[in-house]
Design a protein around this motif. Structure first.
Motif, PDB file in Angstrom:
ATOM      1  N   TYR A 165       0.860  -1.216  -0.020  1.00  0.00           N
ATOM      2  CA  TYR A 165       0.037   0.070  -0.032  1.00  0.00           C
ATOM      3  C   TYR A 165       0.920   1.292  -0.043  1.00  0.00           C
ATOM      4  CZ  TYR A 165      -3.027   3.972   1.917  1.00  0.00           C
ATOM      5  OH  TYR A 165      -3.498   5.008   2.174  1.00  0.00           O
ATOM      6  N   HIS A 166       0.524   2.137  -1.228  1.00  0.00           N
ATOM      7  CA  HIS A 166       1.060   3.505  -0.712  1.00  0.00           C
ATOM      8  C   HIS A 166       2.842   3.249  -1.097  1.00  0.00           C
ATOM      9  CE1 HIS A 166       1.807   8.012  -0.259  1.00  0.00           C
ATOM     10  NE2 HIS A 166       0.703   7.847  -0.763  1.00  0.00           N
ATOM     11  N   TYR A 167       3.239   2.718  -1.724  1.00  0.00           N
ATOM     12  CA  TYR A 167       4.672   2.492  -1.919  1.00  0.00           C
ATOM     13  C   TYR A 167       5.363   3.771  -2.701  1.00  0.00           C
ATOM     14  CZ  TYR A 167       5.734  -2.490  -0.077  1.00  0.00           C
ATOM     15  OH  TYR A 167       5.932  -3.249   0.705  1.00  0.00           O
ATOM     16  N   VAL A 168       6.181   4.504  -1.964  1.00  0.00           N
ATOM     17  CA  VAL A 168       6.807   5.676  -2.604  1.00  0.00           C
ATOM     18  C   VAL A 168       8.158   5.456  -3.051  1.00  0.00           C
ATOM     19  CG1 VAL A 168       7.469   7.816  -2.141  1.00  0.00           C
ATOM     20  CG2 VAL A 168       5.392   7.013  -1.060  1.00  0.00           C
ATOM     21  N   HIS A 169       8.360   5.478  -4.311  1.00  0.00           N
ATOM     22  CA  HIS A 169      10.053   5.285  -4.850  1.00  0.00           C
ATOM     23  C   HIS A 169      10.532   6.726  -5.146  1.00  0.00           C
ATOM     24  CE1 HIS A 169       8.827   1.026  -5.077  1.00  0.00           C
ATOM     25  NE2 HIS A 169       7.719   1.259  -5.553  1.00  0.00           N
ATOM     26  N   PRO A 170      11.193   7.278  -4.147  1.00  0.00           N
ATOM     27  CA  PRO A 170      11.600   8.763  -4.714  1.00  0.00           C
ATOM     28  C   PRO A 170      12.360   8.999  -5.895  1.00  0.00           C
ATOM     29  CG  PRO A 170      11.793   8.196  -2.473  1.00  0.00           C
ATOM     30  CD  PRO A 170      11.483   6.977  -3.073  1.00  0.00           C
ATOM     31  N   GLY A 171      12.992   7.998  -6.377  1.00  0.00           N
ATOM     32  CA  GLY A 171      13.963   8.080  -7.429  1.00  0.00           C
ATOM     33  C   GLY A 171      13.189   7.416  -8.779  1.00  0.00           C
ATOM     34  N   GLY A 172      11.947   7.145  -8.595  1.00  0.00           N
ATOM     35  CA  GLY A 172      11.153   6.487  -9.859  1.00  0.00           C
ATOM     36  C   GLY A 172      11.328   4.929  -9.410  1.00  0.00           C
ATOM     37  N   LEU A 173      10.735   4.324 -10.534  1.00  0.00           N
ATOM     38  CA  LEU A 173      10.822   2.900 -10.675  1.00  0.00           C
ATOM     39  C   LEU A 173      10.035   2.309 -12.080  1.00  0.00           C
ATOM     40  CD1 LEU A 173      10.841   0.097  -8.838  1.00  0.00           C
ATOM     41  CD2 LEU A 173       8.322   0.210  -8.804  1.00  0.00           C
ATOM     42  N   ALA A 174      10.846   1.349 -12.649  1.00  0.00           N
ATOM     43  CA  ALA A 174      10.597   0.544 -13.829  1.00  0.00           C
ATOM     44  C   ALA A 174      10.328  -0.874 -13.607  1.00  0.00           C
ATOM     45  CB  ALA A 174      11.692   1.021 -14.899  1.00  0.00           C
ATOM     46  N   ILE A 175       9.478  -1.306 -13.782  1.00  0.00           N
ATOM     47  CA  ILE A 175       9.159  -2.877 -13.667  1.00  0.00           C
ATOM     48  C   ILE A 175       9.118  -3.264 -15.180  1.00  0.00           C
ATOM     49  CG2 ILE A 175       7.631  -4.631 -12.900  1.00  0.00           C
ATOM     50  CD1 ILE A 175       9.020  -3.313 -10.563  1.00  0.00           C
ATOM     51  N   ASP A 176       9.750  -4.283 -15.576  1.00  0.00           N
ATOM     52  CA  ASP A 176      10.058  -4.960 -16.705  1.00  0.00           C
ATOM     53  C   ASP A 176       9.633  -6.392 -16.569  1.00  0.00           C
ATOM     54  OD1 ASP A 176      10.029  -5.220 -19.470  1.00  0.00           O
ATOM     55  OD2 ASP A 176      12.212  -4.377 -19.582  1.00  0.00           O
ATOM     56  N   ARG A 189      -0.767   5.618  -8.636  1.00  0.00           N
ATOM     57  CA  ARG A 189      -0.731   7.004  -7.745  1.00  0.00           C
ATOM     58  C   ARG A 189       0.025   8.162  -8.625  1.00  0.00           C
ATOM     59  NH1 ARG A 189      -3.022   7.072  -2.521  1.00  0.00           N
ATOM     60  NH2 ARG A 189      -3.818   4.926  -2.032  1.00  0.00           N
ATOM     61  N   SER A 190       0.842   7.728  -9.682  1.00  0.00           N
ATOM     62  CA  SER A 190       1.468   8.670 -10.152  1.00  0.00           C
ATOM     63  C   SER A 190       1.307   8.388 -11.715  1.00  0.00           C
ATOM     64  CB  SER A 190       3.146   8.596 -10.143  1.00  0.00           C
ATOM     65  OG  SER A 190       3.417   8.532  -8.622  1.00  0.00           O
ATOM     66  N   LYS A 191       1.398   9.541 -12.728  1.00  0.00           N
ATOM     67  CA  LYS A 191       1.278   9.445 -14.046  1.00  0.00           C
ATOM     68  C   LYS A 191       2.399   8.675 -14.592  1.00  0.00           C
ATOM     69  CE  LYS A 191       1.134  12.278 -18.144  1.00  0.00           C
ATOM     70  NZ  LYS A 191       1.279  13.559 -18.609  1.00  0.00           N
ATOM     71  N   SER A 192       2.152   7.598 -15.406  1.00  0.00           N
ATOM     72  CA  SER A 192       2.865   6.569 -15.689  1.00  0.00           C
ATOM     73  C   SER A 192       2.912   6.120 -17.088  1.00  0.00           C
ATOM     74  CB  SER A 192       2.706   5.186 -14.885  1.00  0.00           C
ATOM     75  OG  SER A 192       2.824   5.633 -13.494  1.00  0.00           O
ATOM     76  N   GLU A 193       4.029   5.665 -17.685  1.00  0.00           N
ATOM     77  CA  GLU A 193       3.861   5.004 -18.897  1.00  0.00           C
ATOM     78  C   GLU A 193       3.725   3.318 -18.797  1.00  0.00           C
ATOM     79  OE1 GLU A 193       6.797   5.137 -22.692  1.00  0.00           O
ATOM     80  OE2 GLU A 193       7.791   3.823 -21.015  1.00  0.00           O
ATOM     81  N   VAL A 194       2.757   2.826 -19.446  1.00  0.00           N
ATOM     82  CA  VAL A 194       2.495   1.336 -19.374  1.00  0.00           C
ATOM     83  C   VAL A 194       2.458   0.766 -20.784  1.00  0.00           C
ATOM     84  CG1 VAL A 194       0.902  -0.407 -18.755  1.00  0.00           C
ATOM     85  CG2 VAL A 194       1.113   1.691 -17.358  1.00  0.00           C
ATOM     86  N   ILE A 195       3.335  -0.323 -20.940  1.00  0.00           N
ATOM     87  CA  ILE A 195       3.477  -1.189 -22.135  1.00  0.00           C
ATOM     88  C   ILE A 195       2.869  -2.633 -22.055  1.00  0.00           C
ATOM     89  CG2 ILE A 195       5.067  -1.832 -24.311  1.00  0.00           C
ATOM     90  CD1 ILE A 195       6.998   0.317 -23.250  1.00  0.00           C
TER      91      ILE A 195
END
Length: 264
Positions: A9-20, A34-40
């Protein structure tokens, strides 16, 4: 039976995060952005706004990353025999971005899943099965059964975005007048439309969101009551403590002690 593999719940990644995950997650992966994101997904790129959720199929190639830091999300992984067929039967959209009608509902359900999973017990697996089914059915019920008041349909998207922002940023201090101005409405008409859409007044909704996040922080962090009051948007801890006691029934410290005592 459906099984909860993991959740957050509500995980905050200050430097951003990319899951592949080029081969998929191996189980159903639900992400509430909870943040604007790019999804592929399967090679198709989409930009999703804050307040959007996606349930990824176990075998579907997917990648997601925040547009700019910090990246914040809620998430869960689940699996179970017959789950794909069951989701199809309730017409749940898989691999498709869905704008949350009630982001508060999603967060509340994930917090409950997290709590049940951590507490354990002989009935925990059965309860988690029911909670997972309940979450997906509630999302489908809201999506399929939502009817907008006549003449107000064109406001709905703006109100959903505004509500998601309020729920995702409990520290923001904003007046009803300021919120109404953002959608070019008078204060009284804004309050009327908000309650028509969401079944609760805007101030009650803001308070509920703040206090539920405060409950989570009291149990899952070592932050002081004063620090939590600031994070949850209160001018001072005295006001926070009074409002917490009024709506929750106990003081913040009392809630923390009682909740921690129940943990195994």
């Amino acid at each position: 039976m459906f099984h909860l593999v993991s959740c957050g719940y509500h995980y905050v990644h200050p430097g951003g995060l990319a899951i592949d995950r080029p081969r998929g997650a191996g189980n159903f992966a639900f992400v509430f952005f909870r943040s604007k994101s790019e999804v592929i997904v399967e090679g198709v790129r989409t930009i999703v706004p804050s307040g959007t959720h996606i349930l990824f199929h176990p075998e579907s190639s997917h990648r997601y990353a925040g547009i700019e830091p910090p990246f914040v999300n809620d998430w869960l992984h689940c699996e179970g025999a017959g789950m794909e067929e069951w989701l199809r039967d309730i017409h749940y959209p898989i691999n498709q971005p869905v704008k949350a009608i009630d982001s508060h509902l999603i967060s509340r359900c994930i917090i409950e899943l997290q709590r049940i999973s951590s507490h354990g017990g002989q009935l925990a697996a059965s309860i988690l099965d029911l909670e997972l089914r309940s979450l997906f059915m509630k999302i489908c019920n809201s999506k399929g059964g939502w009817t907008l008041p006549e003449g107000q349909n064109h406001y709905y998207g703006a109100f959903v975005d505004l509500r998601s922002e309020l729920h995702n940023s409990p520290q923001i201090r904003v007046s009803v007048e300021e919120l109404a101005a953002r959608v070019n409405m008078s204060k009284s008409y804004f309050q009327h439309v908000y309650k028509q859409f969401f079944g609760v007044s805007v101030m009650a909704d803001i308070i509920r969101g703040r206090l539920e996040y405060a409950q989570y922080l009291l149990v899952n962090s070592r932050l002081s009551v004063a620090e939590i009051s600031v994070i949850c948007g209160y001018d001072n801890d005295t006001h926070f403590m009074r409002q917490f006691k009024k709506f929750i029934g106990v003081t913040p410290r009392g809630y923390r002690v009682s909740s921690l005592e129940k943990k195994p």
